[in-house]
Design a protein around this motif. Sequence first.
Motif, short mmCIF file in Angstrom:
data_model
loop_
_atom_site.label_atom_id
_atom_site.label_comp_id
_atom_site.label_asym_id
_atom_site.label_seq_id
_atom_site.Cartn_x
_atom_site.Cartn_y
_atom_site.Cartn_z
N LYS A 42 -0.74 -72.16 40.44
CA LYS A 42 -0.25 -71.76 39.16
C LYS A 42 0.55 -72.91 38.32
CE LYS A 42 4.02 -69.39 41.16
NZ LYS A 42 4.56 -68.11 41.41
N SER A 43 1.04 -73.57 39.13
CA SER A 43 1.85 -74.82 38.60
C SER A 43 0.87 -76.21 38.09
CB SER A 43 3.13 -75.26 39.39
OG SER A 43 2.72 -75.96 40.41
N LYS A 68 -10.80 -67.58 43.70
CA LYS A 68 -9.86 -68.49 42.96
C LYS A 68 -8.61 -69.17 44.00
CE LYS A 68 -5.48 -67.21 40.07
NZ LYS A 68 -4.88 -66.09 39.57
N ASP A 69 -8.22 -70.27 43.62
CA ASP A 69 -7.05 -70.94 44.40
C ASP A 69 -7.66 -71.38 46.08
OD1 ASP A 69 -5.60 -70.78 42.40
OD2 ASP A 69 -4.43 -69.15 43.17
#
Length: 326
Positions: free
Chosen positions: A14-15, A34-35
């Motif tokens: 998210k960063s 996701k991710d």
Amino acid sequence: MTGPFRYTSPEPPKSATGEVADVYAQLATDFGIKDATTFVVLSASPTLLTATWALMRESLLAGRASRTGKELVAAGVSLANRCPFCATAHAVLLHATGEHRLAETVLRGDVPEDPGDRRLLAWGKDMSAPQPFPAHEADEYVGTALAFHFINRVVSSLLSEQMLPGGAERYRLVRSTAGRSLAATVRRDLRPGASLPLLGTTGEAPPWAAASPVGTAYGALRTAAYQGAGLLSDEDAASVRESVAGWDGVTPLPLDARLPDRADRPGARLALLAARAPYRITDEDVAAWRVPPFTDHCLVHLIAFGAICAVERVEAVVRATDGERA
């Protein structure tokens, strides 16, 4: 060790910014996961991350060839490389294609009933065999196989064997449910080449995929991964290449094989294990090399160097076999 990352501490997705964030966004849309830790673990090196993603996307996800067929090849590669994380992931993705029985057959190590499925799985395990797909689909099948020869080594070196928290992937219902949640994404038609603008490196495309996005992505991955050779002395880098060049591309590294000494040549030992037996990398192997000024960026590049040496050796086996067929 806590969580999936054995030796690195990636920044939270998210960063992420720049090309890393762009890869994560495309990954969520086109892969449906996701991710995904398989790629997050490479985020310390944006060039490696983008090239690895591009090769997988352009070969496995996009294109004309059967997604089920390419998943079978990827599963065969992962089984041959003793990568339970990736083998389970491909079983989940076979569930996503609707091939529920086939997914579990492959994961159990059994032989598929369909002769075409058998040939694709067997070729993934041993790419010196005749290619069981039409020549016009070779870029996708070969690209998929080589992508996972690289990814398997990264995963086995740097991630835990568990694909889901608590090892939930060991349950068939969990695998099937996870696959069904990805079904719509897996069945989408993706535009070939959409990942190429993300690439931070370039390189020479191989003859088997010269005119396709797969070839562009493969060339970029070779360039990015070979940067890891600079972390070794010229002598050690050459010794890794020579050891891998003498390998047949299939046979596991013997348990009694002589390895570079951990105390005197820890980098050469790590790179060679990443190439030939990444599942044998230990905490002691990493600790012996991972001293200041080496960082996560350095570690992923060293592992990538060993991995790409192995990939190039397998590619040479494929080229030789294809030449015999021609």
